[in-house]
Write a protein that holds these residues in place. Sequence first.
Motif, PDB file in Angstrom:
ATOM      1  N   SER A 277     -54.238 -45.354  53.500  1.00  0.00           N
ATOM      2  CA  SER A 277     -55.127 -44.094  52.743  1.00  0.00           C
ATOM      3  C   SER A 277     -54.892 -42.687  53.506  1.00  0.00           C
ATOM      4  O   SER A 277     -54.946 -41.539  52.730  1.00  0.00           O
ATOM      5  CB  SER A 277     -56.485 -44.862  52.787  1.00  0.00           C
ATOM      6  OG  SER A 277     -56.736 -45.698  51.894  1.00  0.00           O
ATOM      7  N   ILE A 278     -55.366 -42.758  54.777  1.00  0.00           N
ATOM      8  CA  ILE A 278     -54.915 -41.391  55.437  1.00  0.00           C
ATOM      9  C   ILE A 278     -53.719 -40.894  55.256  1.00  0.00           C
ATOM     10  O   ILE A 278     -53.610 -39.595  55.025  1.00  0.00           O
ATOM     11  CB  ILE A 278     -55.360 -41.768  57.001  1.00  0.00           C
ATOM     12  CG1 ILE A 278     -56.645 -42.125  57.192  1.00  0.00           C
ATOM     13  CG2 ILE A 278     -55.087 -40.312  57.762  1.00  0.00           C
ATOM     14  CD1 ILE A 278     -57.095 -42.645  58.640  1.00  0.00           C
ATOM     15  N   TYR A 279     -52.699 -41.793  55.366  1.00  0.00           N
ATOM     16  CA  TYR A 279     -51.384 -41.152  55.182  1.00  0.00           C
ATOM     17  C   TYR A 279     -51.000 -40.736  53.607  1.00  0.00           C
ATOM     18  O   TYR A 279     -50.663 -39.597  53.650  1.00  0.00           O
ATOM     19  CB  TYR A 279     -50.249 -42.331  55.303  1.00  0.00           C
ATOM     20  CG  TYR A 279     -48.922 -41.916  54.956  1.00  0.00           C
ATOM     21  CD1 TYR A 279     -48.143 -41.089  55.633  1.00  0.00           C
ATOM     22  CD2 TYR A 279     -48.440 -42.438  53.539  1.00  0.00           C
ATOM     23  CE1 TYR A 279     -47.000 -40.540  55.289  1.00  0.00           C
ATOM     24  CE2 TYR A 279     -46.886 -42.026  53.481  1.00  0.00           C
ATOM     25  CZ  TYR A 279     -46.285 -41.271  54.071  1.00  0.00           C
ATOM     26  OH  TYR A 279     -45.141 -40.745  53.494  1.00  0.00           O
ATOM     27  N   TYR A 280     -51.537 -41.089  52.773  1.00  0.00           N
ATOM     28  CA  TYR A 280     -51.299 -40.733  51.363  1.00  0.00           C
ATOM     29  C   TYR A 280     -52.353 -39.754  51.033  1.00  0.00           C
ATOM     30  O   TYR A 280     -51.970 -39.040  50.023  1.00  0.00           O
ATOM     31  CB  TYR A 280     -51.457 -42.068  50.292  1.00  0.00           C
ATOM     32  CG  TYR A 280     -50.279 -42.890  50.537  1.00  0.00           C
ATOM     33  CD1 TYR A 280     -49.121 -42.624  49.888  1.00  0.00           C
ATOM     34  CD2 TYR A 280     -50.371 -44.193  50.950  1.00  0.00           C
ATOM     35  CE1 TYR A 280     -47.953 -43.484  49.843  1.00  0.00           C
ATOM     36  CE2 TYR A 280     -49.310 -45.102  50.668  1.00  0.00           C
ATOM     37  CZ  TYR A 280     -48.253 -44.705  50.413  1.00  0.00           C
ATOM     38  OH  TYR A 280     -47.180 -45.638  50.422  1.00  0.00           O
ATOM     39  N   SER A 281     -53.512 -39.566  51.811  1.00  0.00           N
ATOM     40  CA  SER A 281     -54.166 -38.524  51.480  1.00  0.00           C
ATOM     41  C   SER A 281     -53.662 -37.174  51.653  1.00  0.00           C
ATOM     42  O   SER A 281     -54.132 -35.971  51.283  1.00  0.00           O
ATOM     43  CB  SER A 281     -55.417 -38.673  52.112  1.00  0.00           C
ATOM     44  OG  SER A 281     -55.235 -38.427  53.425  1.00  0.00           O
ATOM     45  N   PHE A 282     -52.547 -36.981  52.584  1.00  0.00           N
ATOM     46  CA  PHE A 282     -51.639 -35.852  52.768  1.00  0.00           C
ATOM     47  C   PHE A 282     -50.451 -35.611  51.850  1.00  0.00           C
ATOM     48  O   PHE A 282     -49.727 -34.987  52.110  1.00  0.00           O
ATOM     49  CB  PHE A 282     -51.338 -35.810  54.268  1.00  0.00           C
ATOM     50  CG  PHE A 282     -52.604 -35.696  55.178  1.00  0.00           C
ATOM     51  CD1 PHE A 282     -53.335 -34.468  55.476  1.00  0.00           C
ATOM     52  CD2 PHE A 282     -53.059 -36.874  55.806  1.00  0.00           C
ATOM     53  CE1 PHE A 282     -54.334 -34.521  56.364  1.00  0.00           C
ATOM     54  CE2 PHE A 282     -54.012 -36.732  56.646  1.00  0.00           C
ATOM     55  CZ  PHE A 282     -54.781 -35.701  56.857  1.00  0.00           C
ATOM     56  N   THR A 283     -50.554 -36.283  50.629  1.00  0.00           N
ATOM     57  CA  THR A 283     -49.452 -36.453  49.971  1.00  0.00           C
ATOM     58  C   THR A 283     -50.005 -36.037  48.374  1.00  0.00           C
ATOM     59  O   THR A 283     -51.285 -36.224  48.125  1.00  0.00           O
ATOM     60  CB  THR A 283     -48.684 -37.607  49.846  1.00  0.00           C
ATOM     61  OG1 THR A 283     -49.432 -38.719  49.158  1.00  0.00           O
ATOM     62  CG2 THR A 283     -48.404 -38.055  51.180  1.00  0.00           C
ATOM     63  N   SER A 284     -48.943 -35.614  47.544  1.00  0.00           N
ATOM     64  CA  SER A 284     -49.298 -35.574  46.144  1.00  0.00           C
ATOM     65  C   SER A 284     -48.719 -36.701  45.271  1.00  0.00           C
ATOM     66  O   SER A 284     -48.265 -36.691  44.106  1.00  0.00           O
ATOM     67  CB  SER A 284     -48.727 -34.265  45.481  1.00  0.00           C
ATOM     68  OG  SER A 284     -47.232 -34.402  45.693  1.00  0.00           O
ATOM     69  N   TRP A 285     -48.793 -37.934  45.927  1.00  0.00           N
ATOM     70  CA  TRP A 285     -48.255 -39.306  45.352  1.00  0.00           C
ATOM     71  C   TRP A 285     -48.986 -39.534  43.949  1.00  0.00           C
ATOM     72  O   TRP A 285     -50.268 -39.272  44.113  1.00  0.00           O
ATOM     73  CB  TRP A 285     -48.242 -40.228  46.264  1.00  0.00           C
ATOM     74  CG  TRP A 285     -47.800 -41.591  46.061  1.00  0.00           C
ATOM     75  CD1 TRP A 285     -46.474 -41.562  45.188  1.00  0.00           C
ATOM     76  CD2 TRP A 285     -48.139 -42.841  46.117  1.00  0.00           C
ATOM     77  NE1 TRP A 285     -46.073 -43.019  44.878  1.00  0.00           N
ATOM     78  CE2 TRP A 285     -47.224 -43.889  45.485  1.00  0.00           C
ATOM     79  CE3 TRP A 285     -49.192 -43.373  46.565  1.00  0.00           C
ATOM     80  CZ2 TRP A 285     -47.213 -45.190  45.509  1.00  0.00           C
ATOM     81  CZ3 TRP A 285     -49.693 -44.742  46.311  1.00  0.00           C
ATOM     82  CH2 TRP A 285     -48.579 -45.585  46.118  1.00  0.00           C
ATOM     83  N   ASN A 286     -48.383 -39.885  42.980  1.00  0.00           N
ATOM     84  CA  ASN A 286     -49.138 -40.325  41.726  1.00  0.00           C
ATOM     85  C   ASN A 286     -49.286 -41.902  41.600  1.00  0.00           C
ATOM     86  O   ASN A 286     -49.808 -42.397  40.516  1.00  0.00           O
ATOM     87  CB  ASN A 286     -48.225 -39.934  40.680  1.00  0.00           C
ATOM     88  CG  ASN A 286     -46.946 -40.461  40.488  1.00  0.00           C
ATOM     89  OD1 ASN A 286     -46.514 -41.100  41.358  1.00  0.00           O
ATOM     90  ND2 ASN A 286     -45.935 -39.959  39.292  1.00  0.00           N
ATOM     91  N   GLY A 287     -48.689 -42.639  42.598  1.00  0.00           N
ATOM     92  CA  GLY A 287     -49.063 -44.077  42.629  1.00  0.00           C
ATOM     93  C   GLY A 287     -48.027 -44.801  41.983  1.00  0.00           C
ATOM     94  O   GLY A 287     -47.890 -45.931  41.860  1.00  0.00           O
ATOM     95  N   VAL A 288     -46.975 -44.114  41.454  1.00  0.00           N
ATOM     96  CA  VAL A 288     -46.055 -44.764  40.705  1.00  0.00           C
ATOM     97  C   VAL A 288     -44.612 -44.270  41.282  1.00  0.00           C
ATOM     98  O   VAL A 288     -43.685 -45.145  41.555  1.00  0.00           O
ATOM     99  CB  VAL A 288     -46.068 -44.347  39.226  1.00  0.00           C
ATOM    100  CG1 VAL A 288     -44.751 -45.186  38.510  1.00  0.00           C
ATOM    101  CG2 VAL A 288     -47.226 -44.882  38.687  1.00  0.00           C
ATOM    102  N   SER A 289     -44.443 -43.082  41.349  1.00  0.00           N
ATOM    103  CA  SER A 289     -43.004 -42.893  41.890  1.00  0.00           C
ATOM    104  C   SER A 289     -42.589 -43.323  43.102  1.00  0.00           C
ATOM    105  O   SER A 289     -43.535 -43.527  44.010  1.00  0.00           O
ATOM    106  CB  SER A 289     -42.928 -41.251  41.833  1.00  0.00           C
ATOM    107  OG  SER A 289     -43.823 -40.491  42.585  1.00  0.00           O
ATOM    108  N   GLU A 290     -41.408 -43.386  43.608  1.00  0.00           N
ATOM    109  CA  GLU A 290     -40.677 -43.817  44.742  1.00  0.00           C
ATOM    110  C   GLU A 290     -40.858 -42.653  45.719  1.00  0.00           C
ATOM    111  O   GLU A 290     -41.070 -42.993  47.004  1.00  0.00           O
ATOM    112  CB  GLU A 290     -39.466 -44.321  44.668  1.00  0.00           C
ATOM    113  CG  GLU A 290     -39.409 -45.380  43.803  1.00  0.00           C
ATOM    114  CD  GLU A 290     -38.037 -46.220  43.799  1.00  0.00           C
ATOM    115  OE1 GLU A 290     -37.137 -45.455  44.321  1.00  0.00           O
ATOM    116  OE2 GLU A 290     -37.585 -47.184  43.246  1.00  0.00           O
ATOM    117  N   THR A 291     -40.849 -41.289  45.295  1.00  0.00           N
ATOM    118  CA  THR A 291     -40.840 -40.317  46.146  1.00  0.00           C
ATOM    119  C   THR A 291     -42.186 -39.754  46.513  1.00  0.00           C
ATOM    120  O   THR A 291     -43.008 -39.763  45.475  1.00  0.00           O
ATOM    121  CB  THR A 291     -40.187 -39.206  45.446  1.00  0.00           C
ATOM    122  OG1 THR A 291     -40.735 -38.616  44.240  1.00  0.00           O
ATOM    123  CG2 THR A 291     -38.637 -39.514  45.369  1.00  0.00           C
TER     124      THR A 291
END
Length: 294
Positions: free
Chosen positions: A33-47
Amino acid sequence: MNKALRNPVVFFLFVLPALMLFTMFFIYPIFSSIYYSFTSWNGVSETVKSAGLSNYEKALGDERFWISVKNNGWFILFSVCIQVPLIVFFSLLISNVKKLKGLYKTAVFMPSIMSTAVIGILWGFIYEPNIGLFNKLLSLVGINPIYWLSDERFAMLSILLTNAWQWTGFYIVMVLAAILAIPGELDEAAAIDGATGFQRATRITLPLIVPIISVVIMLSIAGAMKAADIVIVMTKGGPAGSTDVMATYMIKYAITNFKYGYGNAIAVLIFAFTLVVTVLYQLLIARRTERIEY
């Protein structure tokens, strides 16, 4: 066998399964969660694109987020200042019951084993403006119907009352177990010395159950910080977001809109706020509670 048990490797092998589960379901999700909190990931895309601190800036700059923080604060204050005193009061009453004590314990504990969805629907009927029990009682004294769940003035209070009704019995059973564990000789000696029931309760029973009361307060704080289900069932955060808590804010404005990076940032903030509140409670109050033996 004794020689094998004294081997550190054997102890490690016994602990390893639990350690693996703890890492898999607690440690890894936190760091993920800490890692993804610094991203704009939409939960689906691989990038996964880096977003820096933008998710945290967005959350901390959103007025609706701070409304949800305030509502979590109301949960904590209501639990600590109103619910806990009532828990202690009813526990003392039930502990002095001579007959059908088991029936009373079962009755107060029953709401705790019911589904939150069932409780939310049940209390929704009680709060119903036209046929609800509360408004029927108010009409007897000439008070106009109150829209409990759709009026910003009463919606949060209605949820707090429902949540307290659900969990008060669970904590009563905990406190009652501590009261019944106190040796009866202490109470009998105080009664022989002429102490009244009130004096025995305030000067003997309460000081001896302070440790369990401290645990109840800590559990209430933790429960208040993760409250979400009762809000979703009863108001879905309405009206106009006035009953949103941090968890429902995360679901409403992040998860359902596939903003998983933003959702993880809110989850980290919830974790941080909960950690700060519990640590402050431990440092300021809980550590002063001495272990009582009798």
